[in-house]
Scaffold this motif. Structure first.
Motif, PDB file in Angstrom:
ATOM      1  N   UNK A 200       0.815  -1.223   0.000  1.00 24.49           N
ATOM      2  CA  UNK A 200       0.000   0.000   0.000  1.00 24.49           C
ATOM      3  C   UNK A 200       0.846   1.270   0.000  1.00 24.49           C
ATOM      4  N   UNK A 201       2.106   1.152   0.417  1.00 23.51           N
ATOM      5  CA  UNK A 201       2.997   2.325   0.343  1.00 23.51           C
ATOM      6  C   UNK A 201       3.186   2.700  -1.135  1.00 23.51           C
ATOM      7  N   UNK A 202       3.435   1.679  -1.950  1.00 22.26           N
ATOM      8  CA  UNK A 202       3.614   1.941  -3.386  1.00 22.26           C
ATOM      9  C   UNK A 202       2.294   2.342  -4.038  1.00 22.26           C
ATOM     10  N   UNK A 203       1.206   1.640  -3.645  1.00 17.91           N
ATOM     11  CA  UNK A 203      -0.109   1.931  -4.254  1.00 17.91           C
ATOM     12  C   UNK A 203      -0.505   3.380  -3.957  1.00 17.91           C
ATOM     13  N   UNK A 226       0.951 -10.743  -5.524  1.00 20.62           N
ATOM     14  CA  UNK A 226       0.128 -11.880  -5.966  1.00 20.62           C
ATOM     15  C   UNK A 226      -0.376 -11.583  -7.377  1.00 20.62           C
ATOM     16  N   UNK A 227       0.576 -11.518  -8.281  1.00 21.23           N
ATOM     17  CA  UNK A 227       0.259 -11.106  -9.652  1.00 21.23           C
ATOM     18  C   UNK A 227      -0.647 -12.065 -10.384  1.00 21.23           C
ATOM     19  N   UNK A 228      -0.781 -13.292  -9.845  1.00 19.50           N
ATOM     20  CA  UNK A 228      -1.667 -14.268 -10.519  1.00 19.50           C
ATOM     21  C   UNK A 228      -3.137 -13.935 -10.293  1.00 19.50           C
ATOM     22  N   UNK A 229      -3.428 -13.018  -9.345  1.00 17.67           N
ATOM     23  CA  UNK A 229      -4.821 -12.565  -9.158  1.00 17.67           C
ATOM     24  C   UNK A 229      -4.992 -11.377 -10.112  1.00 17.67           C
ATOM     25  N   UNK A 236      -2.332  -5.301   0.825  1.00 19.00           N
ATOM     26  CA  UNK A 236      -1.940  -5.533   2.213  1.00 19.00           C
ATOM     27  C   UNK A 236      -0.697  -6.398   2.397  1.00 19.00           C
ATOM     28  N   UNK A 237      -0.132  -6.935   1.311  1.00 23.74           N
ATOM     29  CA  UNK A 237       1.032  -7.828   1.480  1.00 23.74           C
ATOM     30  C   UNK A 237       2.306  -7.041   1.763  1.00 23.74           C
TER      31      UNK A 237
END
Ligand code: GLY
Ligand code: MN
Ligand code: MN
Length: 463
Positions: A200-203, A226-229, A236-237
């Motif tokens: 979320x820092x980057x987002x 989780x790029x596969x989603x 949140x990761x």
């Protein structure tokens, strides 16, 4: 806003294309978040912006094709509004800036339409996508909601799609402004990412860049390890050493033209060998797909070209097997590449999707497939000069899907499940750029954003 001649010309083209009647455009209203006065960021309806340019709530407009009248309906502000919002330009003056001489108060719209309905004139409107529009249209037209969709004008949809699909130079300039902000969003994400940092820092950082540089983001930021989603909007990761980040994000220009870019980069600055192997396949499929873009080629063919390159690459890695052409024909590659190669882009990131995806991406020459993967292709029809579209192949390892297919022994002749299971923790890789179709072929829009492995690694190690 563009010069008023741009809007006048657009309305004239639409008016000439329509067989008759009244064309009604409802602008968007403010939408409340958690109480009436606390509203989401206002976003004007894109077709309203296209034909009438005014970027404010509380407006509607008509093109009366039979009587050659163009009218904007809205109210001027009162003193109470001025106290809270500051002085506002009179509607008549705002309308003049988009070449419209006639304005009427909002409540006159009902009378205007009622009279037309009594005269048995056709009122054309586009499919409503907000509940406020459904509600308002029901009241204006005297048609209750379940029957409203039956009265949507297919003639209007087709004419608007034909017009908005082909972008002029002013529009390309706007898209490239959005792209410049978007490039900054992507490059900053690569520079600033660190193991131990929450996504979320980057987002938040990149959404801030979009807000500072244009109107907003063009869609909610997708940024995840989780790029596969495929459309993962949660951030949140904690990014770990060895993870890759898929960053699919874009800005809107001040005039609400979109950019839509995806880059995948290593959190620690260096891709592993296994990541590089898969990355190279995605990049090759994207570069070759872009190379093949030109007027007259169905985009479905480009999608299938990318699918073949992905299949060949996965076969070289031992993850797929058998004949490439047959695997693609049967849809086996969709385990790894389950979405379409791209979509139209303009005032909407998925341009005109509210008018109906099939009107935008399909025509009488190409029907939507019902095969898993190919069914998600949003754009399949022949390309024309002036189209702006995305090219966004990806390879993903989706554990639930892999397990399901393995259990069902699906496409077992084409998929080496034993090897695929070693990649369950891999995540995903997508690379996306925005491309203009030109008379000569194509042009990738905006200044290049690093995507070669060495360029990406170099930028990631700059922070
Ligand atoms: N940004 C969503 C997409 O790429 O289609
Ligand atoms: Mn995207
Ligand atoms: Mn896209």
């Amino acid at each position: 806003m563009f010069d008023k001649e741009v809007y006048t010309k657009r309305r004239e083209i639409l008016q000439n294309a329509m067989s008759g009647g009244i064309v009604l455009f409802l602008g968007n209203e403010e939408v409340s978040m958690n109480y009436a006065d606390n509203t989401y960021r206002f976003r004007q309806d894109s077709s309203f912006l296209y034909y009438f340019g005014l970027d404010a709530p509380g407006l509607a407009a008509v093109i009366d094709v039979d009587e050659n009248r163009h009218i904007i309906f809205g109210n001027d502000v009162d003193m109470e509004d001025v106290i809270w919002m500051g002085p506002q330009q009179a509607l008549q003056d705002r309308a003049k800036e988009v070449g419209v001489e006639e304005t009427l108060a909002s409540d006159k719209l009902t009378d205007y339409l009622r009279q037309a309905i009594e005269q048995k004139r056709t009122i054309h409107f586009l499919p409503p996508y907000r509940n406020e529009h459904r509600f308002r249209l029901s009241k204006l037209m005297g048609i209750t909601d379940p029957f409203l969709t039956a009265h949507v004008s297919e003639e209007l949809i087709r004419n608007v799609v034909a017009q908005r699909s082909v972008k002029d130079n002013h529009e390309i300039e706007e898209i490239e402004k959005a792209h410049a902000v978007t490039a900054h969003m992507h490059m900053q994400a690569m520079v600033r990412a660190r193991p131990g940092m929450k996504e979320q820092i980057l987002a938040g950082l990149i959404e801030g860049i979009a807000l500072a540089g244009g109107a907003s983001v063009s869609f909610p930021v997708i940024l995840s390890t989780r790029g596969e989603i495929l459309h993962n909007h949660s951030h949140g990761n904690i990014m770990q050493e060895g993870d890759m980040v898929v960053n699919d994000s874009g800005a809107e220009s001040d005039m609400h033209y979109a950019a839509d870019i995806t880059r995948t980069f290593p959190v620690s600055g260096k891709f592993s060998d296994r990541q590089k192997d898969v990355y190279r396949i995605v990049l090759q499929s994207q570069l070759e797909a872009i190379d093949a873009l030109k007027p007259g080629v169905p985009y479905k063919d480009i999608h299938l070209l990318a699918a073949r390159i992905i299949t060949q690459g996965l076969k070289d890695l031992g993850l797929m097997q058998g004949e490439v052409e047959a695997a693609v024909q049967e849809g086996a590659h969709a385990l790894f590449f389950p979405h379409g190669l791209g979509h139209m882009m303009g005032l909407d990131v998925h341009d005109m999707e509210n008018l109906g995806e099939d009107y935008v991406g399909y025509d009488e020459t190409v029907q939507r497939s019902d095969q898993f993967g190919l069914a998600y292709l949003r754009l399949a029809r022949e390309l024309q000069a002036g189209f702006v579209l995305t090219v966004e192949p990806g390879i993903y390892f989706i554990p639930a899907l892999i397990e399901q297919w393995k259990k069902d022994r699906k496409h077992k002749d084409f998929i080496n499940y034993k090897k695929v299971e070693k990649y369950l923790d891999f995540g995903g890789i997508r690379i996306e750029d925005d491309v203009l179709i030109t008379e000569e072929g194509h042009r990738v829009l905006g200044k290049p954003i690093p995507k070669e492995i060495t360029e990406v690694e170099e930028l990631c190690s700059k922070g």
